[in-house]
Design a protein around this motif. Sequence first.
Motif, mmCIF file in Angstrom:
data_model
loop_
_atom_site.group_PDB
_atom_site.id
_atom_site.type_symbol
_atom_site.label_atom_id
_atom_site.label_comp_id
_atom_site.label_asym_id
_atom_site.label_seq_id
_atom_site.Cartn_x
_atom_site.Cartn_y
_atom_site.Cartn_z
ATOM 1 N N UNK A 205 0.878 -1.175 0.000
ATOM 2 C CA UNK A 205 0.000 0.000 0.000
ATOM 3 C C UNK A 205 0.912 1.221 0.000
ATOM 4 N N UNK A 206 1.156 1.767 -1.171
ATOM 5 C CA UNK A 206 2.155 2.818 -1.343
ATOM 6 C C UNK A 206 1.485 4.182 -1.196
ATOM 7 N N UNK A 207 1.814 4.887 -0.133
ATOM 8 C CA UNK A 207 1.223 6.201 0.096
ATOM 9 C C UNK A 207 2.056 7.286 -0.584
ATOM 10 N N UNK A 208 1.357 8.310 -1.037
ATOM 11 C CA UNK A 208 1.994 9.412 -1.753
ATOM 12 C C UNK A 208 1.249 10.691 -1.395
ATOM 13 N N UNK A 209 1.911 11.824 -1.510
ATOM 14 C CA UNK A 209 1.241 13.098 -1.273
ATOM 15 C C UNK A 209 1.748 14.130 -2.269
ATOM 16 N N UNK A 210 1.080 15.252 -2.349
ATOM 17 C CA UNK A 210 1.490 16.323 -3.251
ATOM 18 C C UNK A 210 2.978 16.607 -3.079
ATOM 19 N N UNK A 211 3.754 16.607 -4.165
ATOM 20 C CA UNK A 211 5.200 16.830 -4.021
ATOM 21 C C UNK A 211 5.534 18.187 -3.418
ATOM 22 N N UNK A 212 4.683 19.173 -3.640
ATOM 23 C CA UNK A 212 4.948 20.503 -3.086
ATOM 24 C C UNK A 212 4.768 20.505 -1.570
ATOM 25 N N UNK A 213 3.710 19.907 -1.095
ATOM 26 C CA UNK A 213 3.506 19.817 0.356
ATOM 27 C C UNK A 213 4.536 18.875 0.976
ATOM 28 N N UNK A 214 4.912 17.844 0.215
ATOM 29 C CA UNK A 214 5.922 16.909 0.716
ATOM 30 C C UNK A 214 7.266 17.611 0.892
ATOM 31 N N UNK A 215 7.655 18.435 -0.078
ATOM 32 C CA UNK A 215 8.924 19.161 0.056
ATOM 33 C C UNK A 215 8.879 20.124 1.239
ATOM 34 N N UNK A 216 7.731 20.764 1.467
ATOM 35 C CA UNK A 216 7.589 21.626 2.642
ATOM 36 C C UNK A 216 7.834 20.826 3.922
ATOM 37 N N UNK A 217 7.273 19.620 3.966
ATOM 38 C CA UNK A 217 7.430 18.767 5.143
ATOM 39 C C UNK A 217 8.875 18.312 5.322
ATOM 40 N N UNK A 218 9.540 17.984 4.217
ATOM 41 C CA UNK A 218 10.933 17.535 4.295
ATOM 42 C C UNK A 218 11.862 18.651 4.753
ATOM 43 N N UNK A 219 11.480 19.890 4.488
ATOM 44 C CA UNK A 219 12.281 21.010 4.988
ATOM 45 C C UNK A 219 12.239 21.067 6.514
ATOM 46 N N UNK A 220 11.128 20.624 7.098
ATOM 47 C CA UNK A 220 10.992 20.620 8.555
ATOM 48 C C UNK A 220 11.659 19.399 9.176
ATOM 49 N N UNK A 221 11.499 18.249 8.529
ATOM 50 C CA UNK A 221 12.091 17.009 9.037
ATOM 51 C C UNK A 221 12.592 16.190 7.851
ATOM 52 N N UNK A 222 13.888 16.246 7.564
ATOM 53 C CA UNK A 222 14.427 15.553 6.385
ATOM 54 C C UNK A 222 14.659 14.058 6.582
ATOM 55 N N UNK A 223 14.389 13.542 7.771
ATOM 56 C CA UNK A 223 14.615 12.122 8.058
ATOM 57 C C UNK A 223 16.077 11.772 7.747
ATOM 58 N N UNK A 224 16.311 10.798 6.872
ATOM 59 C CA UNK A 224 17.699 10.418 6.570
ATOM 60 C C UNK A 224 18.172 10.993 5.239
ATOM 61 N N UNK A 225 17.428 11.957 4.700
ATOM 62 C CA UNK A 225 17.860 12.638 3.472
ATOM 63 C C UNK A 225 18.821 13.766 3.838
ATOM 64 N N UNK A 226 19.877 13.899 3.058
ATOM 65 C CA UNK A 226 20.888 14.910 3.342
ATOM 66 C C UNK A 226 21.206 15.705 2.078
ATOM 67 N N UNK A 227 21.140 17.036 2.206
ATOM 68 C CA UNK A 227 21.519 17.941 1.130
ATOM 69 C C UNK A 227 21.688 19.342 1.723
ATOM 70 N N UNK A 228 22.484 20.203 1.129
ATOM 71 C CA UNK A 228 22.684 21.554 1.663
ATOM 72 C C UNK A 228 21.410 22.391 1.527
ATOM 73 N N UNK A 229 20.829 22.796 2.651
ATOM 74 C CA UNK A 229 19.621 23.626 2.583
ATOM 75 C C UNK A 229 19.458 24.455 3.861
ATOM 76 N N UNK A 230 20.565 24.873 4.432
ATOM 77 C CA UNK A 230 20.521 25.580 5.713
ATOM 78 C C UNK A 230 19.799 26.918 5.610
ATOM 79 N N UNK A 231 20.062 27.672 4.560
ATOM 80 C CA UNK A 231 19.481 29.013 4.447
ATOM 81 C C UNK A 231 18.299 29.072 3.493
ATOM 82 N N UNK A 232 18.244 28.144 2.545
ATOM 83 C CA UNK A 232 17.148 28.097 1.572
ATOM 84 C C UNK A 232 16.632 26.667 1.500
ATOM 85 N N UNK A 233 15.329 26.507 1.501
ATOM 86 C CA UNK A 233 14.759 25.167 1.375
ATOM 87 C C UNK A 233 13.537 25.230 0.456
#
Length: 396
Positions: A205-233
Amino acid sequence: MKWSGSEAARKITQTTTSRAIQGITIFLVVVGTITIAGDLYFLSNIRKSLKKHHTKTFVSTVSTHDSTSLHNRTVVANLLREAGAMVTDESKLPTLAQIADLYGPRPVILGLEHCEHFRNTVPASERMLGAAGMFSTGTNLVTHLLKRNCYIPERAEKYGLETATKEQLGMRWQVPWGKHTPADYKIKHATEKAQLINKDYILPCVTIRSPWRWMQSMCKNPYTARWPHASICPHLVVNSSQLSRQWNPVTVKYGAGIENYTSLVHLWIEWYDQYARLVLDDEVVENHATSYPVLIIRMEDLIFYTQETVTQICQCTGGVIYAEKPFEYVVESAKKDSPGHDTSVGLTEAWIKYSKPLQPRAGFVQEDYLAGIDALNHDDRFGLMKLLQYHHPPSN
């Protein structure tokens, strides 16, 4: 007639033995009758539940209301209260019409056409459902909803409806290769607790959400994703020139290994591409040696069209919704038992939060906004944005 002492003893022994055998026989017959009666009673309850389930009609939340009630917030307040949620300020709630404008009037589930193949190829008593999805897309929510409301009748017959665990009834916490792990790892990876599970008996059962709202959420909690985004996300691009655009790469650590992605928006695109091709790529689907049925489910449908969505997922495997109790919603945060997650969003808060239109550019800088649109329009080969009826945020 008189018998000698030895003959009398023998007769008494024979009589006692005969009566003992009769007693044991009667006891076994009674026990057998009770056992059979109990089994028949248990099976009849399951059949009764199955029959009741199939006589229910589950329709869209929106389609059950007239045009007047579609614009009435009190209708939404009553729906939430009936689900067990608390509503203190109706003015903050959306209308059903607003929800339909954003997500359509009914659930959108990809892969339902492959349910019959799953039921035909997997023994009923072995079928299971398991959550999968990228971080922050509702994997906990779909799991809680299925565990509370769905079961596989044949597994209930095997393990006992009242005494079995939710997993024994067919509802797993995640797919055996890990719910956040990309689909390509199915063959070569299994979580520690799923080493002995037949992966072909699981319907993801593969859940998905709007990529725009998902990116907003990942800016708050990136889990195990890592990329430079300290000042801009989300900081999708380093060089914003469309002629020589330089993306900002993302690295994700999974239980199965480390994967690299072109950018955060490409993480969404590429991760879901691996599951989407199992549903939407005809050549892949027809190759049963490497393909397998999956369902792709919008997180938003689990919030706004909960009962209808869960019912369709459950029925896909031949499962049924519990008929002897009301449908059970997840009123508090689905992540309350998951340390490190945001637990502030319950059912009412979710209705308010996800019914609001996206703000201009989703709140991102112009460069990220344009780059995100470009990637979603051109790099997503299956056009999931359109298929799932998601929309880009306005430019201003």
